[in-house]
Design a protein around this motif. Structure first.
Motif, PDB file in Angstrom:
ATOM      1  N   LEU A  61       0.756  -1.226  -0.006  1.00 40.10           N
ATOM      2  CA  LEU A  61       0.014  -0.010   0.037  1.00 40.10           C
ATOM      3  C   LEU A  61       1.066   1.198  -0.028  1.00 40.10           C
ATOM      4  CD1 LEU A  61      -2.634  -1.284   2.560  1.00 40.10           C
ATOM      5  CD2 LEU A  61      -3.045  -0.460   0.196  1.00 40.10           C
ATOM      6  N   ASN A  62       1.881   1.218  -0.623  1.00 39.65           N
ATOM      7  CA  ASN A  62       3.028   2.206  -0.580  1.00 39.65           C
ATOM      8  C   ASN A  62       2.289   3.391  -1.527  1.00 39.65           C
ATOM      9  OD1 ASN A  62       4.490  -0.239  -1.056  1.00 39.65           O
ATOM     10  ND2 ASN A  62       6.119   0.999  -0.088  1.00 39.65           N
ATOM     11  N   GLU A  63       2.209   4.621  -0.656  1.00 39.57           N
ATOM     12  CA  GLU A  63       1.636   6.014  -1.204  1.00 39.57           C
ATOM     13  C   GLU A  63       0.253   5.762  -1.617  1.00 39.57           C
ATOM     14  OE1 GLU A  63       4.005   8.202  -3.815  1.00 39.57           O
ATOM     15  OE2 GLU A  63       5.925   6.869  -3.560  1.00 39.57           O
ATOM     16  N   ALA A  64      -0.417   4.580  -1.088  1.00 40.95           N
ATOM     17  CA  ALA A  64      -1.891   4.675  -1.446  1.00 40.95           C
ATOM     18  C   ALA A  64      -2.697   5.595  -0.537  1.00 40.95           C
ATOM     19  CB  ALA A  64      -2.400   3.107  -0.738  1.00 40.95           C
ATOM     20  N   ASN A  65      -3.862   6.096  -1.214  1.00 49.19           N
ATOM     21  CA  ASN A  65      -4.761   7.087  -0.468  1.00 49.19           C
ATOM     22  C   ASN A  65      -5.909   6.550   0.340  1.00 49.19           C
ATOM     23  OD1 ASN A  65      -6.314   9.273   0.010  1.00 49.19           O
ATOM     24  ND2 ASN A  65      -6.650   9.937  -2.094  1.00 49.19           N
ATOM     25  N   LEU A  66      -5.592   6.416   1.629  1.00 47.78           N
ATOM     26  CA  LEU A  66      -6.558   5.884   2.491  1.00 47.78           C
ATOM     27  C   LEU A  66      -7.240   7.037   3.180  1.00 47.78           C
ATOM     28  CD1 LEU A  66      -4.342   3.074   4.008  1.00 47.78           C
ATOM     29  CD2 LEU A  66      -5.947   2.872   2.237  1.00 47.78           C
ATOM     30  N   THR A  67      -7.304   8.186   2.739  1.00 51.21           N
ATOM     31  CA  THR A  67      -8.021   9.265   3.295  1.00 51.21           C
ATOM     32  C   THR A  67      -9.397   8.926   3.804  1.00 51.21           C
ATOM     33  OG1 THR A  67      -6.832  10.847   1.960  1.00 51.21           O
ATOM     34  CG2 THR A  67      -8.838  11.504   3.189  1.00 51.21           C
TER      35      THR A  67
ATOM     36  N   ALA B 204       4.260   2.256   3.660  1.00 51.75           N
ATOM     37  CA  ALA B 204       5.085   3.472   3.657  1.00 51.75           C
ATOM     38  C   ALA B 204       4.548   4.596   2.529  1.00 51.75           C
ATOM     39  CB  ALA B 204       6.507   3.118   2.891  1.00 51.75           C
ATOM     40  N   GLY B 205       4.666   5.706   3.289  1.00 53.08           N
ATOM     41  CA  GLY B 205       3.904   7.114   2.380  1.00 53.08           C
ATOM     42  C   GLY B 205       2.533   6.987   2.233  1.00 53.08           C
ATOM     43  N   ALA B 206       1.669   6.131   2.825  1.00 56.62           N
ATOM     44  CA  ALA B 206       0.279   6.061   2.565  1.00 56.62           C
ATOM     45  C   ALA B 206      -0.245   7.484   3.141  1.00 56.62           C
ATOM     46  CB  ALA B 206      -0.299   4.868   3.327  1.00 56.62           C
ATOM     47  N   VAL B 207      -1.443   7.958   2.415  1.00 53.45           N
ATOM     48  CA  VAL B 207      -2.237   9.125   3.016  1.00 53.45           C
ATOM     49  C   VAL B 207      -3.144   8.416   4.132  1.00 53.45           C
ATOM     50  CG1 VAL B 207      -3.316  11.185   2.593  1.00 53.45           C
ATOM     51  CG2 VAL B 207      -1.668  10.055   0.849  1.00 53.45           C
ATOM     52  N   ILE B 208      -3.126   8.668   5.305  1.00 55.54           N
ATOM     53  CA  ILE B 208      -4.081   8.383   6.317  1.00 55.54           C
ATOM     54  C   ILE B 208      -5.042   9.186   7.112  1.00 55.54           C
ATOM     55  CG2 ILE B 208      -2.734   6.258   6.452  1.00 55.54           C
ATOM     56  CD1 ILE B 208      -1.570   7.441   9.344  1.00 55.54           C
TER      57      ILE B 208
END
Length: 251
Positions: free
Chosen positions: A147-153, A168-172
């Motif tokens: 889920l690298n840099e995945a958008n989980l907003t 790593a780098g995921a938007v949470i």
């Protein structure tokens, strides 16, 4: 040539031959009757099985399609099959993937915003830079997922299993990880920048991760004891971090 008389050896031989031949014929007829009976019974059984369900019972090769058409176990969800599928850069906004199978699927840079994945299987899927904003990922199996840099907003990941996954780098921002299972190092990395509150559940992202809660983070993930369990000397007799160790609030 003289006709054989009673008691003649030739007549006796002929009589024995006829009697023996008659017995063999009767035996042969009986065997044939049994063969016909067995063949008829087997044919009837095959026809009966093929007619179960009015001829709609799918073959084994069509099992996945059958599950999808009947909406999965108990008729709930989609039961869609995307195992090892190539879904790169595809758009699936606000779709129902409840209990679907995405095992080892390639989901890189795809858009799944607002979609429902409740109870789905996503283990070993690659979702680099995928968009899951506002998605329901609760109760999903996301073990070893990329889920690298995945958008989980604003996504809901409550009770999901994320062991050995790479975020790593995921938007949470606004994501809800309540009771999710993560490895301790991953949880600590997320806590460094976690922020926001989930608009659906009203739960703070930091609170859902247990950021700053020494008791909640004492063991980390129960599924990865080698990575997340602290040495025994750090715990008190009740199983919580021992304040005397001075390591309870280590970031």
């Amino acid at each position: 040539m003289q006709n054989p008389t009673p008691g003649d050896p030739v007549l006796s031989a002929i009589s024995k031959s006829e009697i023996s031949s008659g017995k063999e014929n009767e035996s042969t007829k009986e065997c044939k009757n049994w063969n016909v009976l067995i063949s008829t019974t087997l044919a009837t059984a095959v026809i009966s099985l093929s007619c179960i369900g009015g001829g709609t019972m799918p073959a084994l090769a069509d099992l996945n399609k059958f599950e999808a058409d009947t909406r999965g176990e108990f008729g709930i969800g989609s039961a869609a099959q995307f195992g090892s599928a190539d879904l790169k850069k595809t758009v699936h906004v606000n779709e129902n993937f409840r209990r679907a199978n995405f095992t080892s699927a390639d989901m890189r840079e795809s858009n799944f915003s607002g979609s429902t994945f409740n109870g789905a299987y996503l283990e070993k899927a690659v979702a680099y830079k995928a968009n899951f904003s506002g998605a329901d990922l609760s109760d999903t199996l996301m073990d070893r997922m990329v889920l690298n840099e995945a958008n989980l907003t604003n996504a809901v990941l409550s009770r999901s299993v994320l062991t050995r996954s790479d975020l790593a780098g995921a938007v949470i921002e606004g994501a809800d990880f309540s009771d999710a299972v993560l490895d301790l190092p991953q949880k600590q990395a997320l806590c460094k920048y976690a922020s926001g509150t989930n608009p659906v559940t009203g739960v703070s992202t930091r609170a859902s991760l247990g950021c700053g809660n020494s008791r909640r983070n004492a063991y980390g993930s129960p599924s990865s004891p080698l990575l997340s369990a602290p040495p025994q000397q750090l715990l008190d007799r009740d199983g919580f971090c021992d304040p005397a160790s001075g390591l309870c609030d280590v970031k």
